[in-house]
Scaffold this motif. Structure first.
Motif, PDB file in Angstrom:
ATOM      1  N   ILE A  93     -12.505   0.088   3.774  1.00  0.00           N
ATOM      2  CA  ILE A  93     -11.251   0.737   3.452  1.00  0.00           C
ATOM      3  C   ILE A  93     -11.297   1.096   1.978  1.00  0.00           C
ATOM      4  O   ILE A  93     -11.389   0.223   1.131  1.00  0.00           O
TER       5      ILE A  93
ATOM      6  N   ASP B 295      -1.482   9.089  -7.452  1.00  0.00           N
ATOM      7  CA  ASP B 295      -1.472   9.265  -5.993  1.00  0.00           C
ATOM      8  C   ASP B 295      -2.059  10.609  -5.576  1.00  0.00           C
ATOM      9  O   ASP B 295      -2.800  10.698  -4.607  1.00  0.00           O
TER      10      ASP B 295
ATOM     11  N   VAL C  29       0.867  -1.172   0.000  1.00  0.00           N
ATOM     12  CA  VAL C  29       0.000   0.000   0.000  1.00  0.00           C
ATOM     13  C   VAL C  29       0.907   1.226   0.000  1.00  0.00           C
ATOM     14  O   VAL C  29       1.692   1.424   0.922  1.00  0.00           O
ATOM     15  N   LEU C  30       0.808   1.999  -1.063  1.00  0.00           N
ATOM     16  CA  LEU C  30       1.780   3.062  -1.263  1.00  0.00           C
ATOM     17  C   LEU C  30       1.205   4.420  -0.876  1.00  0.00           C
ATOM     18  O   LEU C  30       0.044   4.719  -1.149  1.00  0.00           O
TER      19      LEU C  30
ATOM     20  N   CYS D 184       2.450   8.761  -0.449  1.00  0.00           N
ATOM     21  CA  CYS D 184       3.485   9.740  -0.768  1.00  0.00           C
ATOM     22  C   CYS D 184       3.169  11.012   0.002  1.00  0.00           C
ATOM     23  O   CYS D 184       2.046  11.526  -0.068  1.00  0.00           O
TER      24      CYS D 184
ATOM     25  N   ASN E 147      -4.429   6.112   6.991  1.00  0.00           N
ATOM     26  CA  ASN E 147      -4.863   5.202   5.935  1.00  0.00           C
ATOM     27  C   ASN E 147      -4.281   3.813   6.134  1.00  0.00           C
ATOM     28  O   ASN E 147      -4.961   2.814   5.963  1.00  0.00           O
ATOM     29  N   PHE E 148      -2.999   3.761   6.482  1.00  0.00           N
ATOM     30  CA  PHE E 148      -2.347   2.474   6.683  1.00  0.00           C
ATOM     31  C   PHE E 148      -3.071   1.687   7.774  1.00  0.00           C
ATOM     32  O   PHE E 148      -3.315   0.482   7.625  1.00  0.00           O
TER      33      PHE E 148
ATOM     34  N   LYS F 157      -6.159   2.011   8.788  1.00  0.00           N
ATOM     35  CA  LYS F 157      -7.460   1.597   8.271  1.00  0.00           C
ATOM     36  C   LYS F 157      -7.314   0.399   7.348  1.00  0.00           C
ATOM     37  O   LYS F 157      -8.147  -0.497   7.332  1.00  0.00           O
ATOM     38  N   ALA F 158      -6.254   0.412   6.542  1.00  0.00           N
ATOM     39  CA  ALA F 158      -6.068  -0.665   5.574  1.00  0.00           C
ATOM     40  C   ALA F 158      -5.561  -1.927   6.259  1.00  0.00           C
ATOM     41  O   ALA F 158      -5.380  -2.947   5.617  1.00  0.00           O
TER      42      ALA F 158
ATOM     43  N   LYS G 262       0.100  15.503   5.054  1.00  0.00           N
ATOM     44  CA  LYS G 262      -0.113  14.316   4.225  1.00  0.00           C
ATOM     45  C   LYS G 262       0.463  13.072   4.885  1.00  0.00           C
ATOM     46  O   LYS G 262      -0.050  11.971   4.712  1.00  0.00           O
TER      47      LYS G 262
ATOM     48  N   ASN H  70      -6.634   4.685  -0.628  1.00  0.00           N
ATOM     49  CA  ASN H  70      -5.303   4.106  -0.595  1.00  0.00           C
ATOM     50  C   ASN H  70      -4.930   3.599  -1.974  1.00  0.00           C
ATOM     51  O   ASN H  70      -5.805   3.228  -2.746  1.00  0.00           O
ATOM     52  N   MET H  71      -3.634   3.563  -2.232  1.00  0.00           N
ATOM     53  CA  MET H  71      -3.184   2.947  -3.484  1.00  0.00           C
ATOM     54  C   MET H  71      -2.481   1.631  -3.166  1.00  0.00           C
ATOM     55  O   MET H  71      -1.530   1.607  -2.402  1.00  0.00           O
ATOM     56  N   VAL H  72      -2.991   0.541  -3.710  1.00  0.00           N
ATOM     57  CA  VAL H  72      -2.315  -0.740  -3.568  1.00  0.00           C
ATOM     58  C   VAL H  72      -1.560  -0.984  -4.862  1.00  0.00           C
ATOM     59  O   VAL H  72      -2.154  -1.064  -5.936  1.00  0.00           O
ATOM     60  N   LEU H  73      -0.245  -1.066  -4.739  1.00  0.00           N
ATOM     61  CA  LEU H  73       0.586  -1.073  -5.935  1.00  0.00           C
ATOM     62  C   LEU H  73       1.067  -2.477  -6.266  1.00  0.00           C
ATOM     63  O   LEU H  73       1.432  -3.243  -5.382  1.00  0.00           O
TER      64      LEU H  73
END
Lengths: 359, 359
Positions: free
Chosen positions: B79, B102, A113-114, A116, A130-131, A133-134, A123, B111-114
């Motif tokens: 999420i 992003d 999970v990325l 930036c 977010n992390f 939550k994920a 941010k 969230n972005m899952v990469l």
DNA sequence: ACAGGTAGCTTGTACGTACAAGTTGCCTGT
DNA sequence: ACAGGCAACTTGTACGTACAAGCTACCTGT
């Protein structure tokens, strides 16, 4: 007393379950037995067992005892994912680091999970939330504004209290005492400079970034190398720039200083490959040649180092390898392994064509 | 004693939070205050608060107090995350695309899952399965080996059946009829070639990548531009390379062809900036000059376009903007909006110094 | 004016005790 | 032989105390 006693009891119980291979439903010692064994009060044992029960390791039955819980079932349907947070995404070395992380994670069956931060604290906070939550199992972080006090320490502490392991890269927040993987930038600066000295150069200039820890560290290594060889560090041989300088503008702005630099020096240590290429072009336009007239050593060994016809001699940032190592360390920690916590990676000099012996 | 005291305390606290409408972050009474209020020991209060904290109603900060937790967030806790899958991560334009994605996702709270496929079908499959496990709400995909038949169509169809929207970038699998955002590579090829024609060039060579749709499209645009100006397309003016060619090797391998190319042509259209730089260096080593002897136009407008002293004239890939647009389109679709499904972005010629009028 | 220390609040760890309440198995009285 | 009770174990509730450690606001000395 470093670790609280109830922590030790917790760890002992987990360890025992793992090592003895206790299966779900097996009975463990009673509270009084544990209290006697560890010479602590029953209260303390209860705290330990209580938390373990909350985490799913154990369950208790009033009047019967405490038993090993069915943790396996919970693990297998949890989505295994790792949070990765960096300051920038398209800066030229991050993609490689992330690639290295991805290599290891995808092999181990983890999602990445990325996030930036753009080097902004707000941010960063959002990302961390977010992390959580994920439901990530671990986090890799390149700290945002690592030189300034961090307003998000409360979130960090919450995460740590939840037992989610964090690894930092490039730097870390001292207040947290978290594991990290960093590059030894001082050594890198030393290597670059010492190489030029060994080639016979005496007047060695330097171009460094002023608002960046890496810049300071590389400069420190530069100074140390000169000092070790008893060469004086001249202020006039050092050129500083910062993030705001559009990367080639500083040469024009400090034009006189730059002129002096290339007149009085036979070699220059450049903050990174990008700067080195700018210098190559500027010097060439003056009719001079690299490395015949002036030798250059730079840092990072990025793609840029070999795009020009002058292949740059450069001190390699381990990039992809750093990514792999931090990902491996984190996964190891998640699985309860006891690897090294603070890792300092060595820099390596890649010798190409941009520096040669001083006549 | 029917109910335990700590239960009463728990119920009272929950009741209070609900009735007083306390918001997350609000401080509640200290342990001692509660103990006094209920005429129980602090221990009992701690038990009540401890359990509430575990259930998410409260959180505690050592030295500060106990606060109302963010339980609402947990309840509406799907999420929100988006899967992003590309072939490579450190190739020079992907970081920028991902950055653009992003930007939009983080603003929208996703969230972005990469995932990275390495251009391999097996990793692509793994990635897709991970996305499903991670319960993503949408997926952005750069197709793997888009020119070959895809063995993972079953997984794709499963995902589509589940109602998870997919957006492709750069290319798409025709069998699926999914939305996409692509760059108009044919137009890009046309623009580059037409510009050279307008500068008076008649013999225009081309270097293209053979195992890549982008390569084919740019070549198509090149042909069309020549045809429109009624210039014959000569096979001997075209050089092809593929992924396996180490990027500068093909010039050596096809040395004779390359020699012919620069003898008979006054300008060359290069597949991308990286290739263009290789050509610049090779041509220079032969004592020729860019753009005086040979004009070059390339594609992508990456960082590489301006690192050399010859600033490349290049057709810009929208990179970050493409990332933003695809992310916005996807979120729009998730929210039930009816935006455009097939987006073709226009290419833009960036004029710099690597091409000039033909004498 | 402000750096630094400290008092007084908070929660965290840890000891102690006592009794309640659930479970088990043995033992005893019929 | 067997039902019932009780002893001995378990965990649960509840009281008390003490000190450690983190945070904040105020105050004091330079």
């Amino acid at each position: 007393m470093q670790k609280p006693k109830y922590q030790l009891v917790k760890e002992y119980i987990i360890e025992t379950i793992k090592q003895e291979g206790l299966e779900p439903g097996d009975k463990i010692w009673s509270e009084n037995q544990l209290a006697k064994k560890f010479k602590v009060s029953r209260h303390t044992v209860r705290q330990a067992i209580g938390e373990l029960a909350n985490e799913g390791w154990l369950y208790k039955i009033h009047g019967k005892g405490t038993f090993v819980g069915d943790r396996l079932g919970e693990k297998s349907n949890k989505i295994k994912s790792i949070g990765v947070m960096t300051t920038y995404l398209n800066d030229y070395i991050f993609p490689s680091i992330i690639l290295g992380i991805d290599e290891v994670l995808s092999k181990a069956g983890y999602n990445m999970v990325l996030g930036c931060t753009d080097n902004r604290h707000d941010k960063e906070r959002l990302c961390l939330e977010n992390f959580v939550k994920a439901d990530v199992q671990g986090i890799i972080i390149e700290p945002t504004k690592s030189a300034l006090p961090n307003p998000n320490l409360d979130v960090y502490k919450q995460i740590i209290n939840k037992g989610i392991p964090i690894f930092f890269i490039h730097g870390s927040y001292q207040e947290l005492d978290c594991p990290y993987v960093v590059v030894d930038d001082v050594e890198a600066g030393y290597l670059a400079t010492d190489y030029l000295i060994k080639l016979g150069h005496k007047n060695i200039g330097g171009i460094f970034k002023i608002d960046d820890i890496q810049g300071h560290c590389r400069f420190k290594g530069y100074q140390m190398a000169l000092a070790d060889s008893k060469i004086e560090v001249k202020d006039s041989n050092i050129l500083w720039f910062d993030t705001d300088d559009n990367r080639d503008e500083f040469i024009k702005r400090d034009h006189e200083k730059f002129e002096d630099l290339i007149k009085s020096c036979s070699a220059i240590v450049c903050y990174n490959d990008q700067i080195a290429l700018k210098v190559v072009n500027t010097i060439r336009n003056k009719g001079l040649s690299i490395p015949d007239d002036i030798s250059l050593v730079s840092f990072d060994d990025s793609q840029l180092a070999v795009v020009s016809d002058v292949k740059l001699t450069t001190v390699a940032h381990p990039q992809q390898k750093l990514g792999r190592i931090v990902a491996e360390s984190l996964i190891n920690k998640i699985n309860g392994g006891r690897g090294k916590d603070k890792i300092r990676m060595e820099a390596e000099l890649i010798i190409r064509d941009s520096a040669k012996e001083h006549k």
